[in-house]
Design an enzyme around this catalytic site. Structure first.
Site, PDB file in Angstrom:
ATOM      1  N   LYS A   1       0.806  -1.226   0.000  1.00 31.50           N
ATOM      2  CA  LYS A   1       0.000   0.000   0.000  1.00 31.50           C
ATOM      3  C   LYS A   1       0.843   1.282   0.000  1.00 31.50           C
ATOM      4  CE  LYS A   1      -3.852  -2.242  -0.022  1.00 31.50           C
ATOM      5  NZ  LYS A   1      -3.435  -3.576   0.303  1.00 31.50           N
TER       6      LYS A   1
HETATM    7  C1  PLP Z   1      -9.820  -3.094  -1.697  1.00 36.92           C
HETATM    8  C2  PLP Z   1      -9.187  -3.750  -0.501  1.00 36.92           C
HETATM    9  N1  PLP Z   1      -9.950  -4.022   0.580  1.00 36.92           N
HETATM   10  C3  PLP Z   1      -9.423  -4.591   1.674  1.00 36.92           C
HETATM   11  C4  PLP Z   1      -8.099  -4.947   1.749  1.00 36.92           C
HETATM   12  C5  PLP Z   1      -7.581  -5.656   2.956  1.00 36.92           C
HETATM   13  O1  PLP Z   1      -6.488  -5.049   3.552  1.00 36.92           O
HETATM   14  P1  PLP Z   1      -5.402  -5.910   4.348  1.00 36.92           P
HETATM   15  O2  PLP Z   1      -4.610  -6.672   3.387  1.00 36.92           O
HETATM   16  O3  PLP Z   1      -4.615  -4.872   5.080  1.00 36.92           O
HETATM   17  O4  PLP Z   1      -6.142  -6.792   5.292  1.00 36.92           O
HETATM   18  C6  PLP Z   1      -7.271  -4.665   0.660  1.00 36.92           C
HETATM   19  C7  PLP Z   1      -5.831  -4.988   0.706  1.00 36.92           C
HETATM   20  O5  PLP Z   1      -5.238  -5.496  -0.175  1.00 36.92           O
HETATM   21  C8  PLP Z   1      -7.826  -4.064  -0.502  1.00 36.92           C
HETATM   22  O6  PLP Z   1      -7.081  -3.820  -1.585  1.00 36.92           O
END
Ligand code: PLP
Length: 447
Positions: free
Chosen positions: A230
């Site tokens: 990210k």
């Molecule tokens: C659109 C979206 N929602 C939720 C998430 C979930 O985040 P995390 O990987 O920090 O749990 C991501 C991460 O890749 C994402 O791209």
């Protein structure tokens, strides 16, 4: 077997050996002459260097991390770093409340928990998203209602949301995919008219703006991810933003085993909760990384605008369009559609192979989620059959048609945010690589 690179794998593979943005790129290849062959046919690479590495780290990260280490207070309940991070993230986003949590998935999960979403409820989500958006709905035994995609923007087709609403709809979760805002004017209006809250999945959209306001602050709440790929990153981590004081308190309760913050005003007593707390180490890295976020956002935007200008001149390459209300995109991904028509019908897979050979990492993005086995099998899940019955689950399965998204999943090409931290020259090299491939498409098909 068709192989697709996972987004995170894609970003880490291609950023490890990168250079810092401050370093110049002396080995630029000028191949605008028509006789320079693509690298796949033995020519020189359009981009012989490496794109900037990710994450960027410096002395600041060490200072913040050591501070936490030496404090011997590594959990948020008695520490300072998570609280400092929450204050700073609130300040840069203009939100009234911020809660740091252990991941983006858990930011969404906390919000759904605080809303008491459960069996029998329906949650509207886009089909073009990372699986976490779907998973948090299913973890609560609610029914995910998948909405087709606006192929020009890659975002949820907001004009199709209203027809997916039923008396059981409890929440709408637009995702700002690739870091570009979804059509929030339309979505917020639908939410208001139907009395349904909006939870923005802004996991890819740090610092993106809709009509001058940071995304994640326009609905009831916004969820962010700080996972390694990210634009703001601490390995794993997440945050929730909201302007609603009671909702902020419920989220705090849910993420802290149902225990209320000391200064709570909310009479609500949660009956379900978990431990989803962010650690002090995560908070400390975010504090250091955040210092670069504004400059990096500006650089990505400038490069993306330049790249869009260059790519728009190539027939049958369609960069993802931004809605009129977008005043800033986070450009977590640079996404475009490839229509093979003007490329002698060269397959997308071959285009991407040729691009990688040119030194341009890329991926085809998401598969059609509604067709994935983990989604279709929900119709046979014993708990779902108990809760909703066979007919509802069969109807749900049959309604999961998203033709625009099917087309998009065949045509999409993604470049990552790290590439947009490169130089202007590198944007030209990306365009040049595509042009070379176009010129030699016929030879590439035969190769
Ligand atoms: C659109 C979206 N929602 C939720 C998430 C979930 O985040 P995390 O990987 O920090 O749990 C991501 C991460 O890749 C994402 O791209």
């Amino acid at each position: 077997m068709k192989h697709k690179l996972d987004r995170r794998q894609f970003i880490s593979d291609f950023s490890l050996a990168g250079l810092s943005i401050a370093v110049g790129f002396p080995h630029v290849v000028h191949s605008s002459s028509t006789n320079v062959k693509p690298a796949l046919l033995g020519g020189p690479k359009a981009h012989p260097d490496t794109f900037p590495s990710w994450p960027i780290t410096a002395e600041m990260e060490k200072i913040e991390l050591l501070d936490v280490l030496q404090s011997k207070t590594w959990g948020r309940l008695n520490g300072k770093a998570v609280g400092r991070f929450e204050s700073e993230y609130k300040a840069i986003t203009g939100s009234k409340h911020c809660l740091g949590v252990s991941s983006g998935t858990n930011a969404l999960y906390t919000a759904l928990g605080a809303m008491d979403i459960g069996p029998g409820d329906e949650v509207v989500i886009p089909v073009y998203t990372f699986v976490a958006t779907y998973n948090v709905v299913v973890l609560n035994y609610a029914l995910p209602i998948l909405v087709d995609t606006d192929i020009e923007t890659f975002q949820i087709d907001a004009t199709k949301i209203e027809s997916s609403i039923t008396p059981r709809s409890k929440l709408i979760v637009p995702v700002h995919i690739g870091g570009s805002p979804a059509d929030l004017d339309t979505i917020l209006k639908i939410g208001k008219e139907h009395g349904i809250p909006i939870l923005e999945d802004a996991c890819q959209a740090h610092m993106a703006e809709w009509r001058g306001k940071k995304v994640g602050t326009l609905g009831l709440a916004g969820a962010f991810s700080f996972q390694s790929s990210k634009n703001l990153n601490c390995g794993e981590g997440g945050a929730l933003l909201t302007d609603d004081e009671h909702f902020a308190e419920r989220c705090y309760n849910f993420h802290n085993q149902g225990r209320q913050a000391a200064n709570t005003n909310d009479p609500f007593t949660p009956t379900r909760a978990s431990n989803l707390r962010m650690t002090e180490f995560q908070g400390s890295i975010l504090l250091a990384q955040m210092a670069r976020l504004t400059d990096q956002t500006r650089r990505r935007s400038e490069n993306a605008a330049y790249l869009t200008k260059l790519l728009s001149e190539i027939p049958c390459i369609y960069p993802a369009r931004l809605y009129e209300g977008v005043t800033e995109s986070a450009y977590h991904l640079y996404m475009f559609r490839y229509d093979k028509e003007a490329f002698e019908h060269l397959d997308r897979a071959k285009l991407m192979e040729a691009l990688r050979a040119e030194g341009i990492p890329c991926s085809g993005g998401y598969n059609a989620m509604n067709k994935e086995k983990y989604v279709t099998d929900l119709s046979k899940n014993k708990h779902y059959l108990n809760i909703y019955g066979e007919k509802t689950m069969q109807d749900w399965l049959e309604k999961n048609h998203c033709p625009q998204n099917d087309q998009l999943c065949e045509q999409a090409v993604w470049l990552t945010q790290t590439m947009l931290l490169g130089s202007k020259k590198e944007m030209e090299q990306i365009a040049e690589a595509i042009l070379k491939i176009k010129r030699y498409a016929r030879d590439l098909i035969k190769a």
